[in-house]
Design a protein around this motif. Structure first.
Motif, mmCIF file in Angstrom:
data_model
loop_
_atom_site.group_PDB
_atom_site.id
_atom_site.type_symbol
_atom_site.label_atom_id
_atom_site.label_comp_id
_atom_site.label_asym_id
_atom_site.label_seq_id
_atom_site.Cartn_x
_atom_site.Cartn_y
_atom_site.Cartn_z
ATOM 1 N N GLY A 196 0.723 -1.308 0.449
ATOM 2 C CA GLY A 196 -0.706 -0.050 -0.008
ATOM 3 C C GLY A 196 0.738 1.264 0.333
ATOM 4 N N LYS A 197 0.219 2.243 -0.602
ATOM 5 C CA LYS A 197 0.708 3.689 -0.567
ATOM 6 C C LYS A 197 0.285 4.328 -0.269
ATOM 7 N N LEU B 171 -3.983 3.747 -1.836
ATOM 8 C CA LEU B 171 -3.552 3.025 -2.828
ATOM 9 C C LEU B 171 -2.591 1.801 -2.589
ATOM 10 N N LEU B 172 -3.295 0.569 -3.043
ATOM 11 C CA LEU B 172 -2.612 -0.510 -2.419
ATOM 12 C C LEU B 172 -3.449 -1.449 -3.826
ATOM 13 N N TRP C 110 -3.221 -5.621 -10.439
ATOM 14 C CA TRP C 110 -4.691 -4.567 -9.171
ATOM 15 C C TRP C 110 -4.290 -3.992 -8.793
ATOM 16 N N LEU C 111 -5.673 -3.264 -8.056
ATOM 17 C CA LEU C 111 -5.649 -1.478 -8.158
ATOM 18 C C LEU C 111 -6.419 -1.434 -6.964
ATOM 19 N N ASP C 112 -6.643 -0.950 -5.620
ATOM 20 C CA ASP C 112 -7.445 -1.240 -4.800
ATOM 21 C C ASP C 112 -7.380 1.009 -4.454
ATOM 22 N N MET D 180 -6.802 3.064 8.109
ATOM 23 C CA MET D 180 -6.619 1.348 7.427
ATOM 24 C C MET D 180 -5.523 1.273 7.382
ATOM 25 N N SER D 181 -5.501 -0.329 7.247
ATOM 26 C CA SER D 181 -3.717 -0.908 7.445
ATOM 27 C C SER D 181 -4.243 -1.062 5.847
ATOM 28 N N ASP D 182 -2.926 -1.999 5.341
ATOM 29 C CA ASP D 182 -2.979 -2.574 3.981
ATOM 30 C C ASP D 182 -3.808 -3.558 4.105
ATOM 31 N N SER D 183 -3.822 -5.312 5.045
ATOM 32 C CA SER D 183 -4.900 -6.108 5.768
ATOM 33 C C SER D 183 -6.049 -5.312 5.967
ATOM 34 N N GLN D 184 -6.443 -4.449 6.324
ATOM 35 C CA GLN D 184 -7.713 -4.272 6.909
ATOM 36 C C GLN D 184 -8.794 -3.902 4.855
ATOM 37 N N ILE D 185 -7.776 -3.587 3.918
ATOM 38 C CA ILE D 185 -8.859 -2.940 2.648
ATOM 39 C C ILE D 185 -8.251 -4.015 2.133
ATOM 40 N N TYR D 186 -7.356 -4.886 2.416
ATOM 41 C CA TYR D 186 -7.311 -6.025 1.466
ATOM 42 C C TYR D 186 -8.759 -6.930 1.654
#
Length: 200
Positions: free
Chosen positions: A124-125, A150-151, A162-164, A171-177
């Motif tokens: 994530g960025k 931006l994940l 792939w982008l989110d 939020m953490s990267d894992s929460q977004i994923y």
């Protein structure tokens, strides 16, 4: 065309690439003239948008650089960005959906980095933003500034698969994923990872 180096320095791309982009995106951005005013040319709108993306200049500065009113700029930049996404999304960010597609990605990680069984690199960025009203804790990240996340999943050549975009800064990267379409597709089998070569 007379000074291609200056063109490249200004728009961060050679004239040939700009023309190719204009030929593909221009029709999506074209407006018709009215009795009240002439429509802006697609090339001008594309140039303003690319310069904004490359430099980060704000609309008031762009207004003087290109002699276009800032309220007009604020209307067409999102439209041009969306047109670019719609035109190129299927060929620029093709996410593999078959085991063979993922094996190709994994083989490249093995060849380039000696990393076996890697189907992508995910990270994530944080992209800094002004805090939207009444949302202070949602967008404030652990680094202390306001952001959206931006994940992205990339292959061994740093190409996006792939982008989110738009996760809250808090939020953490894992929460977004865990809330992403990618996880959902992996779980329901829409995206088929290859079976382990060591699977009995």
């Amino acid at each position: 065309m007379e000074d291609q180096q200056s063109f490249f320095n200004f728009l961060r791309m050679p004239p040939e690439m700009f023309n190719e982009l204009l030929n593909r995106v221009g029709p999506r951005c074209h407006k018709i003239d009215t009795r009240y005013r002439k429509a802006l040319e697609s090339g001008l709108k594309l140039a303003v948008t690319i310069w904004h993306l490359a430099s980060g200049d704000k609309y008031p500065t762009l207004q003087y650089d290109f002699r276009v009113a800032r309220n007009t700029i604020s209307m067409f930049i999102p439209e041009v960005c969306q047109a670019i996404v719609e035109e190129y999304k299927d060929e620029v960010t093709p996410c593999p959906t078959t085991p063979d597609g993922w094996r190709t990605v994994a083989d490249e990680f093995q060849r380039k980095g000696n990393v076996p069984h890697a189907c992508g690199a995910l990270d994530g960025k944080h992209v800094a933003i002004r805090c939207p009203a009444n949302t202070r804790s949602l967008y404030q990240n652990y680094k202390g500034f306001f952001s959206v996340v931006l994940l992205a999943l990339v292959d061994a050549n740093y190409k996006f698969l792939w982008l989110d975009i738009g996760g809250y800064g808090s939020m953490s990267d894992s929460q977004i994923y865990n809330a992403s379409e990618m996880k959902e597709c992996l779980e329901d089998g829409t995206i088929e990872f290859p079976r382990s070569r060591f699977h009995a």
